[in-house]
Design an enzyme around this catalytic site. Sequence first.
Site, PDB file in Angstrom:
ATOM      1  N   ARG A  44      -3.220  -3.355   5.401  1.00 20.73           N
ATOM      2  CA  ARG A  44      -2.936  -2.810   4.062  1.00 20.73           C
ATOM      3  C   ARG A  44      -4.096  -3.098   3.113  1.00 20.73           C
ATOM      4  O   ARG A  44      -4.875  -4.025   3.342  1.00 20.73           O
ATOM      5  CB  ARG A  44      -1.695  -3.503   3.469  1.00 20.73           C
ATOM      6  N   LYS A 100      11.042 -12.897  17.200  1.00 18.90           N
ATOM      7  CA  LYS A 100      12.073 -13.121  18.242  1.00 18.90           C
ATOM      8  C   LYS A 100      12.040 -12.075  19.337  1.00 18.90           C
ATOM      9  O   LYS A 100      12.337 -12.370  20.489  1.00 18.90           O
ATOM     10  CB  LYS A 100      13.481 -13.218  17.642  1.00 18.90           C
ATOM     11  N   GLU A 124       9.726 -21.867  16.318  1.00 14.86           N
ATOM     12  CA  GLU A 124      10.894 -22.398  15.595  1.00 14.86           C
ATOM     13  C   GLU A 124      11.485 -21.359  14.633  1.00 14.86           C
ATOM     14  O   GLU A 124      12.700 -21.263  14.472  1.00 14.86           O
ATOM     15  CB  GLU A 124      10.475 -23.658  14.820  1.00 14.86           C
ATOM     16  N   VAL A 127      14.421 -18.188  15.469  1.00 13.12           N
ATOM     17  CA  VAL A 127      15.893 -18.256  15.442  1.00 13.12           C
ATOM     18  C   VAL A 127      16.311 -19.145  14.271  1.00 13.12           C
ATOM     19  O   VAL A 127      15.866 -20.291  14.173  1.00 13.12           O
ATOM     20  CB  VAL A 127      16.472 -18.858  16.739  1.00 13.12           C
ATOM     21  N   GLY A 129      15.614 -18.797  11.109  1.00 12.65           N
ATOM     22  CA  GLY A 129      14.677 -18.841   9.969  1.00 12.65           C
ATOM     23  C   GLY A 129      14.223 -20.259   9.663  1.00 12.65           C
ATOM     24  O   GLY A 129      13.551 -20.899  10.472  1.00 12.65           O
ATOM     25  N   GLY A 182      14.441  -8.603   1.135  1.00 14.69           N
ATOM     26  CA  GLY A 182      13.517  -8.986   2.211  1.00 14.69           C
ATOM     27  C   GLY A 182      14.201  -9.620   3.405  1.00 14.69           C
ATOM     28  O   GLY A 182      13.548 -10.253   4.232  1.00 14.69           O
ATOM     29  N   GLU A 185      15.278  -6.313   8.702  1.00 10.03           N
ATOM     30  CA  GLU A 185      14.086  -5.894   9.432  1.00 10.03           C
ATOM     31  C   GLU A 185      13.649  -4.537   8.882  1.00 10.03           C
ATOM     32  O   GLU A 185      14.445  -3.818   8.271  1.00 10.03           O
ATOM     33  CB  GLU A 185      14.420  -5.739  10.918  1.00 10.03           C
ATOM     34  N   ASP A 196      18.852  -7.855  16.718  1.00 11.72           N
ATOM     35  CA  ASP A 196      18.166  -9.064  16.243  1.00 11.72           C
ATOM     36  C   ASP A 196      18.938 -10.315  16.691  1.00 11.72           C
ATOM     37  O   ASP A 196      18.354 -11.268  17.214  1.00 11.72           O
ATOM     38  CB  ASP A 196      18.062  -8.995  14.712  1.00 11.72           C
ATOM     39  N   LYS A 200      17.917 -13.355  19.494  1.00 11.77           N
ATOM     40  CA  LYS A 200      18.001 -14.793  19.170  1.00 11.77           C
ATOM     41  C   LYS A 200      18.879 -15.536  20.178  1.00 11.77           C
ATOM     42  O   LYS A 200      18.542 -16.647  20.590  1.00 11.77           O
ATOM     43  CB  LYS A 200      18.517 -14.967  17.740  1.00 11.77           C
TER      44      LYS A 200
HETATM   45  N1  HSE Z   1      16.495  -9.619   9.803  1.00 11.62           N
HETATM   46  C1  HSE Z   1      16.690 -10.965  10.163  1.00 11.62           C
HETATM   47  C2  HSE Z   1      18.004 -11.442   9.563  1.00 11.62           C
HETATM   48  C3  HSE Z   1      15.542 -11.787   9.671  1.00 11.62           C
HETATM   49  O1  HSE Z   1      18.555 -10.724   8.735  1.00 11.62           O
HETATM   50  O2  HSE Z   1      18.499 -12.498   9.933  1.00 11.62           O
HETATM   51  C4  HSE Z   1      15.489 -13.162  10.214  1.00 11.62           C
HETATM   52  O3  HSE Z   1      15.328 -13.171  11.586  1.00 11.62           O
END
Ligand code: HSE
Length: 398
Positions: A44, A100, A124, A127, A129, A182, A185, A196, A200
């Site tokens: 970017r 992940k 780390e 999974v 966060g 944020g 994904e 997702d 994990k």
């Molecule tokens: N999109 C994922 C969530 C981000 O909402 O948990 C973290 O892995």
Amino acid sequence: MKKAALLGCGVVGGGVAAIMQDNAAFLEKSVGEPVELKYILEMRDCSGEPWADRVIRDFALIESDPEISVVAECIGGVTVAYDFVRRSLLAGKSVVTCNKQLIAEKGLELLGIAKEKGLFLLFEASVGGGIPLLRPLTNCLSANRIDDIYGIVNGTTNYILTQMIECGQDFSDALREAQRLGYAEADPTADVDGLDAMRKICILADLCFGSNVPPERVPTEGIRGVTGEDALLADRLGYAIKLLAYARRVEGEGERFTAFVAPHLVKKGTLLASVSGVMNAVVVHGNAVGECLFYGAGAGRMPTASAMVADIIDTMRRGDGRKFIDWGEEQPERFADPESLPSRWYVRYQNGCAGDAMENCVSENGVCGGITARPMTLAELREAFGATEILSRFRVLD
Ligand code: HSE
């Protein structure tokens, strides 16, 4: 001076750059020497960003720079990220990642390269966060046989379900808000359809049961089938609906285990039912320790970046004192089909007769919801309902 490179400076990458800049003094203290983020690979236009002077577009600069000892990958996906992570390891650089999908799909191969080269591949942040989870699991709980590991590992879907249940918000508004914050994904189907969470639980099952679990083996159901009516009926029955990723040892011969992702009814008043918004919680049952609960921010820029920078510090601090986490090849015969797991079920059905299969039924506008009187497999549930149409059914976490 230790030097690192960052691949991708979006939501999480931006957090990594910010922590490395703002907490430079802490990092120096932890590592024992100054830590510099020498390159940021980003396509970017970044003019105007505080770190614009370090932005490069050619990965080969990182790959060929002997000063770079750690590469932090925040690109996501398994195309470019896989290529760059592999090449970083082959070039003798340790890697930390929050990706992940990369670890679930390519972890076995990449960990093999890291091990062969005597490098770290740490993940780390992949999974839970910001929740310390993989290290406690592989270090502090290493004396245990893990019998069960399950929980809420996707912040976006937990946020959406919470908004639907507590605020009556509709699905698309809640999703839009999750994206704005944020959490989601780039492609929200990965969250909403459970992919997702599935990636994990693959990583957790790999670590807990020691054999590679390919993502395509794990039955995955997201939250699209959860309706406002289900949320209401579940609430009247005394439950919250949560998307759970679940892996457990299966009794019997051959150290078998299973893993799956699906919405569950979780009894109100329990710790898991009270996990709301973007928070994550993972329950681990070890045969010596009993039950442990890991709770915290499972998504978002700074919590995820916090775990990534800790991994960067770890690789720098431990230098040649290598500590590997890994798992073995897939052993398909060890993976049990979760359909054969008995559980109690919540069922929503139209008027008809559910025989004596159900208890505690409630009804709303001609639609009934209840919990099965006893645990049963999915096939037994279908048989018990016979010709009565099942509108939705979710396992009950007992
Ligand atoms: N999109 C994922 C969530 C981000 O909402 O948990 C973290 O892995």
